[in-house]
Enzyme design. Sequence first.
Site: not given
Length: 378
Positions: A327, A361
Amino acid sequence: MRVYEISKPKDVEEYLRELGVEGTGIKIMAKKSELVFIKIKELKTPAVNILKQDALSIGAELAVPSGVILCEKEYYDCLLIGTKRQLERLAKKELAQPFGLKSVAKVLKSLLVSSKFELKIMGVINANNDSFFSGSRFVGKEAVKQIEQMIADGAKIIDIGGVSSRPGSKAVSTSQELSRVKDILDIVKEKKLYEKATFSIDSYSPEVVEYALNCGFKIINDITGARDEKLIKLAIKYEAKLCIMHMQGTPDNMQKEPKYDCVVSEVDQFFAEQIAKCEELGLERENIILDVGIGFGKTLEHNLELLKAHQHFTYFGCELLIGASRKSLIDMITPTPTEQRLPGTLIIHTKAVERGASIVRCHDVKEHYQVFKVWERL
């Protein structure tokens, strides 16, 4: 004679067992070995002074601003420092105190309860062409091949989605979303891949979610945080787990100047409200997973604050999911293209696991599996 320091509470527990200390003694001593830091905001000044004295009386500490003793302000923030054993004793003391300290005691007791869950890697499969990381995009047979590879590499959960939730992304119709994932869901059912791993559907569309649950899926990964009661009822109907993620706004606008008075307390309040809503409808807490939503309506500082306070959310007694894979917060810390953010991902996820996360995740299953195997031994 040899003398050396043991650095972690977990190591202390192991050494106590090696010494042959009796089981009850291990639990008592372990609580004395782990120092806990608890931030308390806007506590009434008389309560601060009482809590300070009570903490000192049992060997703990309460850090307060100057001026508290003179009651210069009506409320103060403070930092409580002590071992788990000391804070258990302090919680009992405060149950008899006025000025809101009874409420502090109840929160303290809940924060000291810890649940342990098996560490599980969740592999990501995106069946759309606009997810922020191109390496996660797969369709049809390609997706099935990647799923099988992820399972071989150590994934216990596979998360499949057909809609991008990157900042600025737009919602799509239910029919379009289902058309993207349908072939994959059908193959999972046909080949009984759900017998090899747990499957999660990354969707907040009741129609898509129900189709996946009928294909053997057992987790609903809801980025809208259980705002739609239909998803809660589907989890109950199909005996599935529901992952509640926190997001401020929607993917389309969530990164347009997100603001919080206190991001940790606001996420905490959101979880408390949504868990209560789920339980009221009949979904048991053991079937609820929590995700603080890294990058979903948060600045870099909000993300870092949530990661540093991740341990706090374990008191809910739910599994915690962390999803920071590749991210942009990594790029904000050290400018790096998406394709080169694996090292930053690994350190964020390892720290999150140290602070209570049990579901990770990620896009890179094999690398995470190796990291966590080594980390567990260390």
